[in-house]
Design a protein around this motif. Structure first.
Motif, PDB file in Angstrom:
ATOM      1  N   GLU A 178      -1.873   6.774 -14.016  1.00 11.36           N
ATOM      2  CA  GLU A 178      -1.728   5.937 -15.213  1.00 11.36           C
ATOM      3  C   GLU A 178      -0.763   4.783 -14.935  1.00 11.36           C
ATOM      4  O   GLU A 178      -1.051   3.614 -15.178  1.00 11.36           O
ATOM      5  CB  GLU A 178      -1.179   6.823 -16.347  1.00 11.36           C
ATOM      6  N   TYR A 179       0.396   5.152 -14.353  1.00 13.87           N
ATOM      7  CA  TYR A 179       1.451   4.169 -14.125  1.00 13.87           C
ATOM      8  C   TYR A 179       1.026   3.143 -13.072  1.00 13.87           C
ATOM      9  O   TYR A 179       1.244   1.931 -13.237  1.00 13.87           O
ATOM     10  CB  TYR A 179       2.735   4.886 -13.687  1.00 13.87           C
ATOM     11  N   SER A 180       0.388   3.621 -11.990  1.00 11.34           N
ATOM     12  CA  SER A 180       0.068   2.704 -10.882  1.00 11.34           C
ATOM     13  C   SER A 180      -1.055   1.741 -11.258  1.00 11.34           C
ATOM     14  O   SER A 180      -1.192   0.681 -10.666  1.00 11.34           O
ATOM     15  CB  SER A 180      -0.296   3.490  -9.624  1.00 11.34           C
ATOM     16  N   LYS A 181      -1.876   2.092 -12.247  1.00  7.29           N
ATOM     17  CA  LYS A 181      -2.919   1.193 -12.735  1.00  7.29           C
ATOM     18  C   LYS A 181      -2.301  -0.103 -13.245  1.00  7.29           C
ATOM     19  O   LYS A 181      -2.872  -1.181 -13.135  1.00  7.29           O
ATOM     20  CB  LYS A 181      -3.704   1.867 -13.871  1.00  7.29           C
ATOM     21  N   GLY A 182      -1.103   0.017 -13.835  1.00 12.63           N
ATOM     22  CA  GLY A 182      -0.443  -1.148 -14.405  1.00 12.63           C
ATOM     23  C   GLY A 182       0.280  -2.010 -13.375  1.00 12.63           C
ATOM     24  O   GLY A 182       0.802  -3.065 -13.712  1.00 12.63           O
ATOM     25  N   LEU A 183       0.314  -1.556 -12.111  1.00 12.44           N
ATOM     26  CA  LEU A 183       1.017  -2.332 -11.085  1.00 12.44           C
ATOM     27  C   LEU A 183       0.020  -3.279 -10.413  1.00 12.44           C
ATOM     28  O   LEU A 183      -0.953  -2.831  -9.802  1.00 12.44           O
ATOM     29  CB  LEU A 183       1.631  -1.398 -10.033  1.00 12.44           C
ATOM     30  N   THR A 184       0.264  -4.585 -10.525  1.00 15.66           N
ATOM     31  CA  THR A 184      -0.717  -5.543  -9.990  1.00 15.66           C
ATOM     32  C   THR A 184      -0.533  -5.774  -8.490  1.00 15.66           C
ATOM     33  O   THR A 184      -1.479  -6.088  -7.792  1.00 15.66           O
ATOM     34  CB  THR A 184      -0.588  -6.891 -10.717  1.00 15.66           C
TER      35      THR A 184
ATOM     36  N   LYS B 156       0.850  -1.189   0.000  1.00 19.57           N
ATOM     37  CA  LYS B 156       0.000   0.000   0.000  1.00 19.57           C
ATOM     38  C   LYS B 156       0.889   1.242   0.000  1.00 19.57           C
ATOM     39  O   LYS B 156       1.777   1.371   0.843  1.00 19.57           O
ATOM     40  CB  LYS B 156      -0.871  -0.014   1.249  1.00 19.57           C
ATOM     41  N   ILE B 157       0.634   2.141  -0.964  1.00 17.93           N
ATOM     42  CA  ILE B 157       1.412   3.381  -1.031  1.00 17.93           C
ATOM     43  C   ILE B 157       0.459   4.562  -0.997  1.00 17.93           C
ATOM     44  O   ILE B 157      -0.554   4.586  -1.703  1.00 17.93           O
ATOM     45  CB  ILE B 157       2.284   3.413  -2.304  1.00 17.93           C
TER      46      ILE B 157
END
Lengths: 326, 333
Positions: A66-72, A44-45
């Motif tokens: 945008e970028y964090s959406k791609g982090l599973t 959690k960030i």
């Protein structure tokens, strides 16, 4: 009649208030609530922005989302500090209580970060500052951002090259109380020192303002000073100088450079008036901050300072940057 | 004995004459001191920089001060009543962004943005004036509130961003020439004549001085003080709006950050020009000279390339010096 006008005006102002703010305020609230039921082992960030309602910062925020959406394996929570120091401190404390594994802060006030660094340190949570350097940065884990002096160096190097390494430079300084104005000017001078045939013939304070830049340039054009290039701390003053040069019919005889790559400045560049500006990379800083936070959350070692380089904007690649603002 | 006596008489006469000349000189300094300082500044500058006295340069100086001078005339009238107007800089920003919204090419004819701007400026002035007159709140507080609120409104309306892209007609206001004279200078001259007549030759003007001299006396002698104050602040707001329209056109951009510190430059112009903060004293020509002094100072520093940090120091010294002159004026009454 006057009363009618008053009522109409108030209505217009209220309408623009809701038009301007309401959707923006609603949008972020939806983001963290989206996936609360995911597996608990997810990192959690927390990201505490100084304010969502700022053009440049909104680009940075967009890039982070945008970028964090791609982090599973990572969940990122975004909150709006509404440009208030206390609100932001409360949000950081909430992040710690929520058990965030790392926190990214874009500080409202760089001088008032002591309580945040203290709370994060006590809880053992990595704290990363983005875009604005904490006053007590050594108490935090890492800083992701750009280095003001570099913008000045890049702008002046380009101008010096176009001047053929010789001639007279006039400098337009922003607010001399700002770090950015001091460092960018320092950058100009550092470059000029390397060229024995380039001289600083004038230096005036334009307070970042277009009208001040314009008046100063008008006066310079009336003087006996021979000016080959104007190095401005930002684009607004550079545009002011260009308007004065244009009015005097001297467009094209004096090089003009700025910093920020604002939409207006890019227009002036596209029209062949502005010679150079420097782009501060919102997406680079945003993504860099999330990357650093993820690494720190995983317990990896991170650099105390992650510099995101500026980008020089030359007339030949102006279209690429115009597209970035759209 | 006789000879001695006449010598003494002559001495006394000489002393008297000397005193007379001294008084005359003091009177001239008191009355025209600031004009003399202005002329002295111009002479010094023309010796230091051959570019200074060129018509082109002087035209530029006048055009540069036109914005502050227009604001300063409104502020002068407010100060003469014993009040103060801190809102002008922020009103400039609010009018700037509102005007800019209506000034895009192929949308409205040019009089629409101008009228919108003037209406908003007058409206803010009317609010300040009403708060001062009816709410019995000191002008310092009332206009401080307006200063803060108008800046916020400007940011809100523009979303914090500059608004550009204007029609040719709109850009003519700040950047055009008529018979080779820059349009802002023509507007400035018009406003000077109008405001000077308003202040020196109308009932409205007399009431303004009366309120500043002794407000209670003005009330007793039947002046509708509240009405005069509301009208006065409305007019000051109108002038701020006019200045804003010229500036917005000149820099081709409506800016929510515009006009920062203009209220203080306007007050400085008035004070340098001999307007007394105690009220009751001040003239339009004086304020114009005050604005010219600031303009010439800025111009001179840029022409000579003097270290920019000196500029505010010299400006500060001139402001204080001017008030010292003003104090002497009051004492001699």
């Amino acid at each position: 009649m006057k009363k009618l006008l008053a009522v109409a005006l108030v209505l217009v102002m209220c309408a623009s208030l809701f038009a301007g703010c309401a959707p923006k305020a609603a949008e972020p609230a939806a983001t963290p609530a989206a996936e609360p039921t995911k597996a608990p082992e997810k990192l959690k960030i927390g990201v505490a922005m100084s304010q969502f309602n700022d053009k440049w910062l909104s680009y940075m925020l967009d890039s982070m989302q945008e970028y964090s959406k791609g982090l599973t394996d990572v969940e990122v929570i975004y909150v709006d500090g509404k440009a208030d120091v206390n609100t932001q401190l409360g949000q950081v404390e909430t992040f710690i209580a929520q058990g965030c594994n790392a926190i990214v802060v874009n500080p409202v006030n760089t001088d008032a970060t002591e309580p945040m660094t203290k709370a994060a340190k006590e809880a053992g949570v990595p704290l990363i500052s983005v875009n604005r350097l904490f006053k007590n940065q050594d108490e935090a884990t890492s800083y992701v951002g750009s280095e003001s002096i570099k913008a000045g160096i890049m702008e002046m190097e380009y101008l010096a090259e176009k001047m053929g390494g010789k001639g007279n430079v006039a400098i337009l300084v922003g607010d001399p109380g700002n770090e950015a104005a001091i460092k960018r000017t320092e950058g100009f001078k550092e470059v000029i020192k390397k060229y024995p045939d380039i001289k600083i013939v004038a230096e005036q304070i334009g307070m970042w303002q277009r009208d001040k830049g314009m008046s100063i340039m008008e006066n310079w054009l009336q003087s006996d000073l021979k000016i080959d290039a104007v190095a401005s701390n930002n684009d607004e003053m550079a545009i002011g100088a260009l308007k004065a040069i244009e009015a005097a019919g001297k467009l094209g005889t004096i090089l003009v450079g700025g910093v920020d790559a604002t939409p207006d400045a890019l227009e002036y560049m596209k029209a062949g008036k502005l010679n150079v500006t420097v782009f501060q990379d919102a997406a680079g800083q945003g993504v860099g901050a999330i990357k650093t936070a993820v690494a720190a959350a995983k317990g990896e070692k991170v650099e105390p300072i992650v510099w995101i380089p500026y980008e020089l904007v030359k007339p030949e690649d102006v279209d690429k940057y115009i597209a970035k603002w759209q | 004995m006789d000879v001695n006596k006449s010598v003494q008489e002559n001495k006394a006469l000489g002393a008297q004459a000397q005193k007379k000349y001294k008084d005359l000189a003091m009177n001239i300094i008191r009355k025209y001191g600031i004009f003399l300082i202005f002329i002295a500044m111009c002479i010094v500058l023309s010796m230091l920089s051959p570019s200074f006295l060129k018509i082109r340069n002087l035209t530029i100086v006048v055009r540069q001060i036109s914005i502050i001078a227009i604001v300063a005339m409104g502020v002068t009238m407010v100060i003469i009543t014993g009040g103060i107007d801190l809102a002008s800089g922020s009103v400039i920003a609010l009018v700037s962004v509102m005007t800019a919204k209506f000034a895009h090419p192929n949308t409205y004819p040019v009089f629409v943005p101008v009228l919108v701007g003037l209406a908003i400026g007058s409206f803010t002035g009317m609010i300040s004036g009403t708060i001062v007159a009816k709410g019995k709140i000191p002008p310092f507080i009332a206009t401080l509130g307006m200063m803060t609120a108008a800046r916020g409104a400007a940011l809100l309306i523009s979303d914090g961003k500059p608004i550009g892209d204007f029609s040719k007609e709109f850009e003519y206001i700040g950047g055009g020439h008529f018979l080779n004279v820059p349009v802002p200078i023509l507007i400035l001259i018009g406003v000077i004549i109008l405001t000077h007549i308003l202040l020196s030759s109308t009932k409205f003007g007399k009431y303004i001085y009366a309120i500043g001299g002794n407000e209670n006396a003005a009330v007793v002698s039947g002046v509708n003080v509240d009405k005069v104050k509301i009208m006065l602040f409305t007019y000051a707001g109108l002038l701020s709006a006019l200045a804003s329209i010229i500036m917005t056109s000149r820099i081709s951009s409506g800016q929510p950050g515009a006009g920062q510190g203009f209220e203080l430059d306007a007050i400085a112009s008035a004070v340098i020009g001999g307007t007394s903060l105690n009220g009751g004293i001040g003239t339009i020509p004086g304020t114009i000279v005050g604005a010219l002094i600031i303009g010439v100072l800025n111009n001179g520093f840029d022409l000579l390339g003097i270290n920019p940090y000196w500029q505010p120091i010299v400006k500060g010294a001139i402001i204080v010096g001017a008030v010292l002159l003003d104090e002497r004026k009051n004492r001699s009454k």
